[in-house]
Design a protein around this motif. Structure first.
Motif, PDB file in Angstrom:
ATOM      1  N   ALA A 187      34.527  38.274  37.286  1.00  0.00           N
ATOM      2  CA  ALA A 187      34.728  37.108  36.435  1.00  0.00           C
ATOM      3  C   ALA A 187      33.671  36.040  36.692  1.00  0.00           C
ATOM      4  N   VAL A 188      33.329  35.799  37.956  1.00  0.00           N
ATOM      5  CA  VAL A 188      32.306  34.813  38.281  1.00  0.00           C
ATOM      6  C   VAL A 188      30.949  35.275  37.771  1.00  0.00           C
ATOM      7  N   TYR A 189      30.662  36.555  37.911  1.00  0.00           N
ATOM      8  CA  TYR A 189      29.395  37.118  37.400  1.00  0.00           C
ATOM      9  C   TYR A 189      29.266  36.845  35.896  1.00  0.00           C
ATOM     10  N   ASP A 190      30.331  37.087  35.161  1.00  0.00           N
ATOM     11  CA  ASP A 190      30.286  36.890  33.711  1.00  0.00           C
ATOM     12  C   ASP A 190      30.228  35.409  33.339  1.00  0.00           C
ATOM     13  N   ALA A 191      30.809  34.546  34.180  1.00  0.00           N
ATOM     14  CA  ALA A 191      30.867  33.116  33.885  1.00  0.00           C
ATOM     15  C   ALA A 191      29.583  32.383  34.233  1.00  0.00           C
ATOM     16  N   ALA A 192      28.682  33.037  34.965  1.00  0.00           N
ATOM     17  CA  ALA A 192      27.424  32.406  35.378  1.00  0.00           C
ATOM     18  C   ALA A 192      26.277  33.295  34.904  1.00  0.00           C
ATOM     19  N   PRO A 193      25.944  33.281  33.612  1.00  0.00           N
ATOM     20  CA  PRO A 193      25.043  34.290  33.039  1.00  0.00           C
ATOM     21  C   PRO A 193      23.587  34.203  33.472  1.00  0.00           C
ATOM     22  N   ARG A 194      23.167  33.093  34.117  1.00  0.00           N
ATOM     23  CA  ARG A 194      21.778  33.038  34.584  1.00  0.00           C
ATOM     24  C   ARG A 194      21.693  33.070  36.111  1.00  0.00           C
ATOM     25  N   ALA A 195      22.822  33.361  36.766  1.00  0.00           N
ATOM     26  CA  ALA A 195      22.867  33.297  38.230  1.00  0.00           C
ATOM     27  C   ALA A 195      22.723  34.672  38.865  1.00  0.00           C
ATOM     28  N   VAL A 196      22.001  34.703  39.978  1.00  0.00           N
ATOM     29  CA  VAL A 196      22.080  35.828  40.899  1.00  0.00           C
ATOM     30  C   VAL A 196      23.338  35.606  41.735  1.00  0.00           C
ATOM     31  N   VAL A 197      24.268  36.543  41.668  1.00  0.00           N
ATOM     32  CA  VAL A 197      25.558  36.410  42.350  1.00  0.00           C
ATOM     33  C   VAL A 197      25.512  37.232  43.635  1.00  0.00           C
ATOM     34  N   VAL A 198      25.645  36.546  44.757  1.00  0.00           N
ATOM     35  CA  VAL A 198      25.523  37.168  46.077  1.00  0.00           C
ATOM     36  C   VAL A 198      26.904  37.296  46.700  1.00  0.00           C
ATOM     37  N   VAL A 199      27.303  38.528  47.002  1.00  0.00           N
ATOM     38  CA  VAL A 199      28.561  38.763  47.711  1.00  0.00           C
ATOM     39  C   VAL A 199      28.212  39.100  49.161  1.00  0.00           C
ATOM     40  N   ASP A 200      28.533  38.192  50.058  1.00  0.00           N
ATOM     41  CA  ASP A 200      28.224  38.339  51.475  1.00  0.00           C
ATOM     42  C   ASP A 200      29.334  39.154  52.135  1.00  0.00           C
ATOM     43  N   GLU A 201      29.014  40.402  52.490  1.00  0.00           N
ATOM     44  CA  GLU A 201      30.007  41.311  53.083  1.00  0.00           C
ATOM     45  C   GLU A 201      29.705  41.576  54.561  1.00  0.00           C
ATOM     46  N   ALA A 202      29.343  40.545  55.289  1.00  0.00           N
ATOM     47  CA  ALA A 202      28.968  40.716  56.694  1.00  0.00           C
ATOM     48  C   ALA A 202      30.084  41.348  57.519  1.00  0.00           C
ATOM     49  N   TYR A 203      31.331  41.125  57.141  1.00  0.00           N
ATOM     50  CA  TYR A 203      32.470  41.588  57.951  1.00  0.00           C
ATOM     51  C   TYR A 203      33.264  42.710  57.272  1.00  0.00           C
ATOM     52  N   THR A 204      32.720  43.303  56.238  1.00  0.00           N
ATOM     53  CA  THR A 204      33.538  44.184  55.399  1.00  0.00           C
ATOM     54  C   THR A 204      34.044  45.432  56.117  1.00  0.00           C
ATOM     55  N   GLU A 205      33.321  45.906  57.137  1.00  0.00           N
ATOM     56  CA  GLU A 205      33.801  47.106  57.848  1.00  0.00           C
ATOM     57  C   GLU A 205      35.130  46.866  58.571  1.00  0.00           C
ATOM     58  N   PHE A 206      35.492  45.595  58.775  1.00  0.00           N
ATOM     59  CA  PHE A 206      36.746  45.269  59.464  1.00  0.00           C
ATOM     60  C   PHE A 206      37.910  45.086  58.494  1.00  0.00           C
ATOM     61  N   ALA A 207      37.666  45.207  57.206  1.00  0.00           N
ATOM     62  CA  ALA A 207      38.707  44.947  56.216  1.00  0.00           C
ATOM     63  C   ALA A 207      39.839  45.969  56.335  1.00  0.00           C
ATOM     64  N   ARG A 208      41.011  45.523  55.969  1.00  0.00           N
ATOM     65  CA  ARG A 208      42.178  46.409  55.998  1.00  0.00           C
ATOM     66  C   ARG A 208      42.049  47.486  54.914  1.00  0.00           C
ATOM     67  N   PRO A 209      42.727  48.615  55.082  1.00  0.00           N
ATOM     68  CA  PRO A 209      42.610  49.715  54.118  1.00  0.00           C
ATOM     69  C   PRO A 209      42.898  49.252  52.695  1.00  0.00           C
ATOM     70  N   GLY A 210      42.104  49.780  51.761  1.00  0.00           N
ATOM     71  CA  GLY A 210      42.308  49.438  50.364  1.00  0.00           C
ATOM     72  C   GLY A 210      41.492  48.266  49.868  1.00  0.00           C
ATOM     73  N   THR A 211      40.672  47.675  50.757  1.00  0.00           N
ATOM     74  CA  THR A 211      39.816  46.551  50.348  1.00  0.00           C
ATOM     75  C   THR A 211      38.481  47.117  49.885  1.00  0.00           C
ATOM     76  N   PRO A 212      38.189  47.061  48.585  1.00  0.00           N
ATOM     77  CA  PRO A 212      36.965  47.702  48.082  1.00  0.00           C
ATOM     78  C   PRO A 212      35.731  46.841  48.317  1.00  0.00           C
ATOM     79  N   SER A 213      34.581  47.494  48.363  1.00  0.00           N
ATOM     80  CA  SER A 213      33.305  46.795  48.491  1.00  0.00           C
ATOM     81  C   SER A 213      32.764  46.443  47.115  1.00  0.00           C
ATOM     82  N   ALA A 214      32.071  45.306  47.028  1.00  0.00           N
ATOM     83  CA  ALA A 214      31.449  44.904  45.767  1.00  0.00           C
ATOM     84  C   ALA A 214      30.285  45.808  45.396  1.00  0.00           C
ATOM     85  N   THR A 215      29.860  46.706  46.299  1.00  0.00           N
ATOM     86  CA  THR A 215      28.825  47.679  45.915  1.00  0.00           C
ATOM     87  C   THR A 215      29.299  48.552  44.756  1.00  0.00           C
ATOM     88  N   THR A 216      30.602  48.710  44.616  1.00  0.00           N
ATOM     89  CA  THR A 216      31.130  49.525  43.523  1.00  0.00           C
ATOM     90  C   THR A 216      30.896  48.875  42.159  1.00  0.00           C
TER      91      THR A 216
END
Length: 373
Positions: A187-216
């Motif tokens: 939704a943020v990506y679509d709402a900011a049409p001239r922006a580079v949208v950066v998702v900082d996933e520095a801690y993503t390997e520690f996420a609980r099961p079922g938490t998807p990565s924005a790489t998808t």
């Protein structure tokens, strides 16, 4: 006649700023910077020595400027762990994720441009943005599900109003530990049409099961970037290796702002050694997640209020004065992080012994340290 002081010579927009920093103190229990408390496994150390030895005799030459082998290995790692098919041209790396973030700001920010982030979040995002003259806008968090969550409608409204050139999202978020749903990212990506949208996933390997990565979400979204680091899950804070995944066209543009030969031969060799042992390195993640959950349960038993965490730390609320409690814990040899959020301290998940030590230290504090309800 005297000349100007150095502070007077400093850029106007930097004069009132303070440098990033966390105390580096020699204490028995250091749980303030989200480093891994577990040493690098012996088998990995041996591979590091072998790989560094192989490049040592050629250190008179510059490193591979394109770090092709490393980008290939990082693409393979992300493909295997996220289920998103990535290739080397979609990967970029730097000396820590902060350098990668800096490359993004240098390329897409700057004078006359705006970056939007949602506070509280990683404190380096605004520092890096402002370092090249980018105007920073502090967006607001808050949702029915929790004060530290990011509400989709509220985020979209702020993105449309700001119309930024860069948006920083953090999932899991630092310092709160909360993850974003992919619906918010889309939704943020679509709402900011001239922006580079950066998702900082520095801690993503520690996420609980079922938490998807924005790489998808990368396929078909040329302005989306997902940043990662080897400092946390790979117990490699001392190596300084961060990376990102994005469209190949975007990574190509980052070559315009990177310094020549920015990744040393030694750094590339050490990172490749860790990626050879990815499964062994990530086994430590499970141990840390166990201690994070023990920490959550332990502080809850003490009457404190932890924020649900998908990271290797827990933001704990319920203190009358966070800094006073920080000092009281330090006097017991326990160093945690005062992140500037009223009534809260951030505590890194460490070893079982460190979990016991911080819980014991908290248990000794008298009622004056507790927030009145």
């Amino acid at each position: 006649m005297t000349g100007s002081s150095l502070r007077e010579l400093l850029r106007d927009d930097l004069r009132d700023q303070t440098a990033y920093g966390a105390p580096q103190l020699d204490v028995p229990v250091a749980l303030n910077t989200n480093e891994s408390s577990y040493p690098v496994p012996a088998a990995v150390v041996e591979t590091i020595a072998r790989r560094v030895g192989a490049v040592a005799s050629s250190l008179n030459r510059y490193p591979d400027r394109e770090f092709t082998e490393l980008r290939t290995a990082l693409a393979a790692y992300l493909t295997r762990t996220t289920g998103t098919a990535l290739v080397a041209d979609q990967l970029w790396a730097g000396n820590g994720s902060n350098e990668v973030l800096s490359h993004l700001v240098q390329a897409f920010g700057g004078q006359g441009r705006t970056a939007l982030g949602f506070t509280p979040s990683y404190s380096m995002h605004p520092i890096i943005a402002r370092s090249v003259g980018t105007t920073w806008v502090d967006g607001l968090r808050g949702a029915p599900s929790g004060v530290f969550d990011l509400d989709l409608d509220r985020a979209v409204e702020q993105a449309r109003e700001t119309d930024p050139h860069l948006v920083f999202l953090c999932s899991p978020n630092n310092p709160t530990g909360t993850s974003l749903s992919l619906d918010v990212v889309e939704a943020v990506y679509d709402a900011a049409p001239r922006a580079v949208v950066v998702v900082d996933e520095a801690y993503t390997e520690f996420a609980r099961p079922g938490t998807p990565s924005a790489t998808t979400l990368l396929d078909g979204r040329e302005r989306l970037v997902v940043t990662r680091t080897m400092s946390k899950a790979f117990a490699f804070a001392g190596v300084r290796l961060g990376y990102l995944a994005a469209a190949a066209e975007l990574t190509e543009l980052l070559r315009l702002v990177r310094l020549p030969y920015h990744l040393s031969s030694v750094t590339q060799a050490v990172a490749l050694a860790a990626l050879e042992h990815a499964d062994e390195m990530l086994a430590m993640v499970e141990a840390i997640k166990t201690e994070r959950d023990r920490l959550v349960a332990g502080v809850t038993d003490l009457g404190l209020t932890p924020v649900p965490s998908d990271a290797n730390f827990v933001l704990v609320g319920g203190f009358a004065d966070a800094h006073t409690t920080w000092q009281a814990l330090l006097e017991q040899g326990v160093l945690v992080r005062d992140v500037g959020i009223a009534h809260h301290l951030r505590i890194t998940a460490g070893t079982p012994a460190e979990t016991e030590a911080v819980l014991a230290a908290l248990a000794t504090l008298d009622r004056s340290h507790r927030q009145e309800r």
